[in-house]
Design a protein around this motif. Structure first.
Motif, short mmCIF file in Angstrom:
data_model
loop_
_atom_site.label_atom_id
_atom_site.label_comp_id
_atom_site.label_asym_id
_atom_site.label_seq_id
_atom_site.Cartn_x
_atom_site.Cartn_y
_atom_site.Cartn_z
N PRO A 1 0.81 -1.23 0.00
CA PRO A 1 0.00 0.00 0.00
C PRO A 1 0.83 1.27 0.00
N SER A 2 2.12 1.14 0.34
CA SER A 2 2.97 2.32 0.43
C SER A 2 4.43 1.90 0.37
N GLU A 3 5.27 2.85 -0.02
CA GLU A 3 6.71 2.61 -0.01
C GLU A 3 7.32 3.14 1.28
N GLY A 4 6.52 3.86 2.07
CA GLY A 4 7.02 4.47 3.29
C GLY A 4 6.87 3.55 4.49
N ASN A 5 6.85 4.15 5.66
CA ASN A 5 6.74 3.39 6.90
C ASN A 5 5.28 3.24 7.31
N PHE A 6 4.84 2.04 7.51
CA PHE A 6 3.47 1.77 7.96
C PHE A 6 3.49 0.46 8.73
N GLN A 7 2.53 0.30 9.63
CA GLN A 7 2.50 -0.90 10.48
C GLN A 7 1.15 -1.62 10.42
N THR A 8 0.23 -1.12 9.61
CA THR A 8 -1.08 -1.76 9.48
C THR A 8 -1.48 -1.83 8.01
N LEU A 9 -2.40 -2.72 7.72
CA LEU A 9 -2.99 -2.82 6.38
C LEU A 9 -4.48 -2.51 6.51
N LYS A 10 -4.93 -1.52 5.79
CA LYS A 10 -6.35 -1.16 5.84
C LYS A 10 -7.19 -2.23 5.16
N PHE A 11 -8.36 -2.50 5.73
CA PHE A 11 -9.25 -3.49 5.15
C PHE A 11 -9.72 -3.06 3.77
N SER A 12 -9.90 -1.76 3.58
CA SER A 12 -10.34 -1.25 2.27
C SER A 12 -9.29 -1.56 1.20
N TRP A 13 -8.01 -1.47 1.57
CA TRP A 13 -6.93 -1.78 0.62
C TRP A 13 -6.91 -3.28 0.32
N LEU A 14 -7.07 -4.10 1.32
CA LEU A 14 -7.08 -5.55 1.11
C LEU A 14 -8.23 -5.96 0.19
N LYS A 15 -9.41 -5.38 0.41
CA LYS A 15 -10.56 -5.72 -0.42
C LYS A 15 -10.37 -5.24 -1.85
N ALA A 16 -9.88 -4.02 -2.00
CA ALA A 16 -9.71 -3.45 -3.35
C ALA A 16 -8.71 -4.23 -4.18
N ASN A 17 -7.71 -4.81 -3.53
CA ASN A 17 -6.64 -5.47 -4.27
C ASN A 17 -6.79 -6.99 -4.36
N PHE A 18 -7.63 -7.59 -3.49
CA PHE A 18 -7.67 -9.05 -3.48
C PHE A 18 -9.06 -9.65 -3.54
N GLU A 19 -10.10 -8.81 -3.70
CA GLU A 19 -11.45 -9.37 -3.75
C GLU A 19 -11.66 -10.24 -4.98
N TYR A 20 -11.13 -9.80 -6.10
CA TYR A 20 -11.31 -10.55 -7.35
C TYR A 20 -9.99 -11.16 -7.79
N LEU A 21 -10.02 -12.46 -8.00
CA LEU A 21 -8.84 -13.18 -8.45
C LEU A 21 -8.98 -13.50 -9.93
N PRO A 22 -8.05 -13.07 -10.76
CA PRO A 22 -8.17 -13.34 -12.20
C PRO A 22 -8.14 -14.84 -12.49
N SER A 23 -8.82 -15.23 -13.55
CA SER A 23 -8.89 -16.65 -13.91
C SER A 23 -7.53 -17.20 -14.30
N THR A 24 -6.62 -16.30 -14.64
CA THR A 24 -5.27 -16.73 -15.05
C THR A 24 -4.28 -16.70 -13.88
N ALA A 25 -4.79 -16.56 -12.65
CA ALA A 25 -3.91 -16.43 -11.48
C ALA A 25 -3.01 -17.66 -11.32
N THR A 26 -1.77 -17.41 -11.04
CA THR A 26 -0.82 -18.49 -10.79
C THR A 26 -0.96 -18.98 -9.34
N GLU A 27 -0.32 -20.08 -9.02
CA GLU A 27 -0.38 -20.59 -7.64
C GLU A 27 0.19 -19.57 -6.66
N LEU A 28 1.23 -18.86 -7.08
CA LEU A 28 1.81 -17.82 -6.23
C LEU A 28 0.79 -16.72 -5.94
N GLU A 29 0.07 -16.29 -6.95
CA GLU A 29 -0.93 -15.24 -6.77
C GLU A 29 -2.09 -15.72 -5.90
#
Length: 235
Positions: free
Chosen positions: A126-154
């Motif tokens: 979420p940032s290149e700076g210093n942070f100690q928490t992950l906002k739930f809004s960021w987690l949802k925006a970035n991981f709610e939908y998984l592409p059909s081509t997702a690799t095992e790593l993803e």
């Protein structure tokens, strides 16, 4: 008066002096989306398969407040008219399906390179700076939908993100806002080893801590796994 109560600091000793009834406010942040089917095997692997099925239901804050009034910090038990009882690790295992044996859930309170650990385990930060928490809004925006081509790593990265949201939003929420502390993420680095941690013990310990804290008459909100507290009382 119950000898286990501090006569000046326990809410039950102050009820008659209160102008208005105190109903505690709870902190719970439902994940808000169901995990992709591809994540289920990894969630089950780490012991969060059953917890991932939790759907937030209406919490009865009057009931929760009443339970707090019956809580005795010195014994970690509820003193009810019928008997003395408490929530046990067996209850946590049965209701949440979390591991209750194994290593203690501990983490580094200050992550020195937060962006690096996020890139390594989540694939993004979420940032290149210093942070100690992950906002739930960021987690949802970035991981709610998984592409059909997702690799095992993803898929593994998305599974970690979902578990982080589940930990901070439902299982171990605190009173510091809609975010989860980064300290839990390193424990998810090796998903094959995550099951070796006693997550159920951590959930119960935080709930105990919150019950003790909120017996103070000045407390206005409560964290911890309130779904566990309410379902234990009802069933």
């Amino acid at each position: 008066m119950d000898s286990l109560i501090d006569s000046t600091n326990h809410i039950s000793s102050s009820i008659n002096e209160m102008v208005e009834y105190r109903a505690l406010k709870g902190h719970i942040y439902s994940v808000g989306f169901q995990p992709d089917e591809c994540l289920i095997p990894f969630l089950e692997l780490v012991g969060f398969g059953s917890a991932a099925l939790i759907r937030t239901f209406n919490l009865r804050y009057n009931l929760i407040t009443t339970l707090v009034e019956q809580w005795r910090p010195k014994t970690h038990t509820f003193h009810l008219s019928c008997r003395e009882c408490t929530i046990t690790l067996e209850d946590v295992a049965l209701q949440l399906g979390l591991p209750i044996d194994g290593n203690a859930v501990t983490g580094v309170s200050l992550i020195s390179r937060p962006a690096r650990i996020c890139y390594d385990l989540l694939g993004r930060s979420p940032s290149e700076g210093n942070f100690q928490t992950l906002k739930f809004s960021w987690l949802k925006a970035n991981f709610e939908y998984l592409p059909s081509t997702a690799t095992e790593l993803e898929v593994m990265q998305a599974a970690r993100a979902y578990i982080m949201h589940l930990i901070g939003g439902v299982l171990m929420p605190d009173t510091h806002g809609s975010a989860v502390h980064l300290m839990y993420l390193p424990l998810l680095s090796n998903l094959h080893n995550t099951h070796s941690y006693s997550w159920g013990s951590a959930v119960l310990a935080i709930l105990y801590r919150e019950l003790c804290r909120t017996t103070d008459p000045s407390a206005v909100d409560i964290g911890g796994c309130l779904i566990l507290l309410q379902s234990w009382d009802l069933y």
